[in-house]
Design an enzyme around this catalytic site. Structure first.
Site, PDB file in Angstrom:
ATOM      1  CE  LYS A   1      -0.199   6.783 -11.767  1.00  0.00           C
ATOM      2  NZ  LYS A   1      -0.302   5.336 -11.881  1.00  0.00           N
TER       3      LYS A   1
ATOM      4  CE  LYS B   1       1.287   5.371  -4.293  1.00  0.00           C
ATOM      5  NZ  LYS B   1      -0.041   4.836  -4.589  1.00  0.00           N
TER       6      LYS B   1
ATOM      7  CE  LYS C   1      -5.586   8.041  -7.729  1.00  0.00           C
ATOM      8  NZ  LYS C   1      -5.714   7.029  -8.774  1.00  0.00           N
TER       9      LYS C   1
HETATM   10  P1  TYM Z   1      -1.553   1.823 -11.078  1.00  0.00           P
HETATM   11  O1  TYM Z   1      -1.713   2.086 -12.524  1.00  0.00           O
HETATM   12  O2  TYM Z   1      -1.542   2.986 -10.139  1.00  0.00           O
HETATM   13  O3  TYM Z   1      -0.220   1.021 -10.819  1.00  0.00           O
HETATM   14  C1  TYM Z   1       0.122  -0.149 -11.550  1.00  0.00           C
HETATM   15  C2  TYM Z   1       0.848  -1.139 -10.643  1.00  0.00           C
HETATM   16  O4  TYM Z   1       2.021  -0.517 -10.084  1.00  0.00           O
HETATM   17  C3  TYM Z   1       2.013  -0.671  -8.667  1.00  0.00           C
HETATM   18  N1  TYM Z   1       2.654   0.509  -8.054  1.00  0.00           N
HETATM   19  C4  TYM Z   1       3.671   0.438  -7.173  1.00  0.00           C
HETATM   20  N2  TYM Z   1       4.331  -0.603  -6.642  1.00  0.00           N
HETATM   21  C5  TYM Z   1       5.336  -0.333  -5.783  1.00  0.00           C
HETATM   22  N3  TYM Z   1       5.716   0.939  -5.435  1.00  0.00           N
HETATM   23  C6  TYM Z   1       5.079   2.012  -5.944  1.00  0.00           C
HETATM   24  N4  TYM Z   1       5.473   3.245  -5.620  1.00  0.00           N
HETATM   25  C7  TYM Z   1       3.999   1.792  -6.856  1.00  0.00           C
HETATM   26  N5  TYM Z   1       3.164   2.608  -7.555  1.00  0.00           N
HETATM   27  C8  TYM Z   1       2.354   1.810  -8.276  1.00  0.00           C
HETATM   28  C9  TYM Z   1       0.534  -0.767  -8.302  1.00  0.00           C
HETATM   29  O5  TYM Z   1       0.350  -1.391  -7.046  1.00  0.00           O
HETATM   30  C10 TYM Z   1      -0.016  -1.578  -9.448  1.00  0.00           C
HETATM   31  O6  TYM Z   1       0.175  -2.958  -9.220  1.00  0.00           O
HETATM   32  N6  TYM Z   1      -6.132   0.292  -9.725  1.00  0.00           N
HETATM   33  C11 TYM Z   1      -4.887  -0.128 -10.342  1.00  0.00           C
HETATM   34  C12 TYM Z   1      -5.054  -0.651 -11.757  1.00  0.00           C
HETATM   35  C13 TYM Z   1      -6.041  -1.752 -11.897  1.00  0.00           C
HETATM   36  C14 TYM Z   1      -5.862  -3.107 -11.507  1.00  0.00           C
HETATM   37  C15 TYM Z   1      -7.057  -3.772 -11.889  1.00  0.00           C
HETATM   38  C16 TYM Z   1      -4.825  -3.803 -10.892  1.00  0.00           C
HETATM   39  C17 TYM Z   1      -7.275  -1.650 -12.450  1.00  0.00           C
HETATM   40  N7  TYM Z   1      -7.902  -2.874 -12.461  1.00  0.00           N
HETATM   41  C18 TYM Z   1      -7.243  -5.134 -11.636  1.00  0.00           C
HETATM   42  C19 TYM Z   1      -5.007  -5.161 -10.649  1.00  0.00           C
HETATM   43  C20 TYM Z   1      -6.204  -5.815 -11.018  1.00  0.00           C
HETATM   44  C21 TYM Z   1      -3.949   1.073 -10.408  1.00  0.00           C
HETATM   45  O7  TYM Z   1      -4.373   2.212 -10.407  1.00  0.00           O
HETATM   46  O8  TYM Z   1      -2.632   0.764 -10.594  1.00  0.00           O
END
Ligand code: TYM
Length: 330
Positions: A197, A194, A111
């Site tokens: 968005k 992957k 990022k």
């Molecule tokens: P984020 O917002 O990018 O994604 C949310 C959830 O979706 C999953 N995910 C995917 N799973 C499978 N294939 C994909 N292509 C894919 N893209 C996204 C992510 O693994 C996630 O579970 N840092 C985290 C948010 C967060 C969080 C937390 C999660 C902040 N604090 C505490 C768990 C616990 C994030 O950016 O997810």
């Protein structure tokens, strides 16, 4: 028993990867566990700095979570910034986490890009806030997609270093729950990337807001290969493998079963069947999201209520942390 915590960023374009990798598992887990689910606006601020867009995204993601089946009567759903204990614990954890650990985070490297000197400090310490999200509830299990595994390992290390420094067994080690067939959903245009968005091509992902026509069209136009029959082979057939995985996840079956069923099928037949399945499972979610988004007052009341439930768990934990480190009780 244990307590489940997970989070999702309020970004526009919540997609099939978020659904299969995370949201769907959030729904299943609430049958058997106490669950706390968070829309992490403070994390999103590291990359999204536009107030109107932030507000819209929070509602959109709240609607997506509810439309996917998270039940606010069972699970707490709230916005991170409305529970101050997250940021307050994050500061304490920032003070015990070595910079070297954060330097190893692959997501930061991706990022921040080439000009790391210009990256915001918040992007660098992002995983520390994530650890605070989890630890402020002393959560034991965290359902996420595969891409969050490294962050979860760091959260475990942070819990351990805090316990060591303050001679306590205060924080449990949170376990990642990486569940289901589709823990890493790939782009529909390139099976080695992957689904995300941030991809500039909307054809690369199925958004949870897509209607039936858009879903079917994206699947029919997804990249394929020239080999007859559908088989799982991530190395040599990344696109076939991805579509097969998506099929298995949506059908609630296994990759092996789907492979057997379509061993002799042409790509276009398989895509036709997958398109029907995806429309059947996903189009109702988009419909329900539209209904929910028409009533922002309802969404706000759910989030307020969730925040009150979250504070009731987090505030006493923060008070104990203050005690352990020698701060006055908050
Ligand atoms: P984020 O917002 O990018 O994604 C949310 C959830 O979706 C999953 N995910 C995917 N799973 C499978 N294939 C994909 N292509 C894919 N893209 C996204 C992510 O693994 C996630 O579970 N840092 C985290 C948010 C967060 C969080 C937390 C999660 C902040 N604090 C505490 C768990 C616990 C994030 O950016 O997810």
């Amino acid at each position: 028993q244990g307590l489940i915590f997970s989070g999702i960023q309020p970004t526009h374009g919540i997609h099939l990867g978020n659904y299969l990798g995370a949201l769907r598992n959030w729904v299943t887990l609430q049958e058997s566990h106490r669950c706390i689910y968070c829309i992490v606006d403070q994390h999103a601020l590291t990359t999204l700095q536009d107030a109107a867009q932030m507000r819209r995204n929070i509602h959109e993601v709240a609607a997506a979570i509810l439309a996917s089946g998270v039940d606010p009567k069972r699970s707490a759903l709230f916005v991170q910034s409305s529970v101050a204990a997250h940021a307050r614990l994050a500061w304490v954890l920032n003070c015990v986490t070595p910079m070297g650990w954060l330097n190893r985070m692959t997501q930061f490297k991706e990022k921040a890009g080439k000009h790391r000197e210009n990256a915001p400090v918040g992007l660098f310490s992002y995983p520390v806030l994530m650890a605070a999200d989890i630890l402020v509830y002393r959560a034991t299990h965290v359902p996420v997609g595969e891409d969050q595994k490294q962050h979860l390992e760091l959260a475990r290390d942070i819990a351990a270093i805090f316990n060591r420094k303050f001679e306590s067994e205060f924080f449990p080690q949170p376990e990642p729950l990486i569940l289901g067939e589709a823990t890493r959903v790939m782009s529909l245009r390139d099976g080695t990337k992957k689904m995300s968005k941030s991809d500039t091509s909307d054809m690369s992902r199925i958004n949870l807001t897509d209607d039936a026509d858009a879903i079917a069209q994206k699947i029919r136009r997804a990249k394929s290969d020239a080999i007859l029959g559908i088989s799982f082979d991530r190395e040599n057939r990344p696109e076939a493998s991805n579509l097969l995985t998506i099929y298995a996840a949506l059908a609630g079956s296994t990759r092996a079963e789907v492979e057997r069923e379509y061993a002799e099928a042409s790509f276009s037949d398989f895509k036709g069947r997958l398109a029907d399945l995806a429309v059947e499972k996903l189009a109702p979610i988009a419909g329900e999201m539209r209904r929910l988004l028409a009533d922002p007052g309802y969404l706000d009341s759910i989030l307020e209520d969730g925040a009150a439930q979250a504070r009731a768990v987090a505030d006493p934990v923060l008070a104990q942390v203050h005690e352990l480190v020698g701060f006055p009780r908050p």
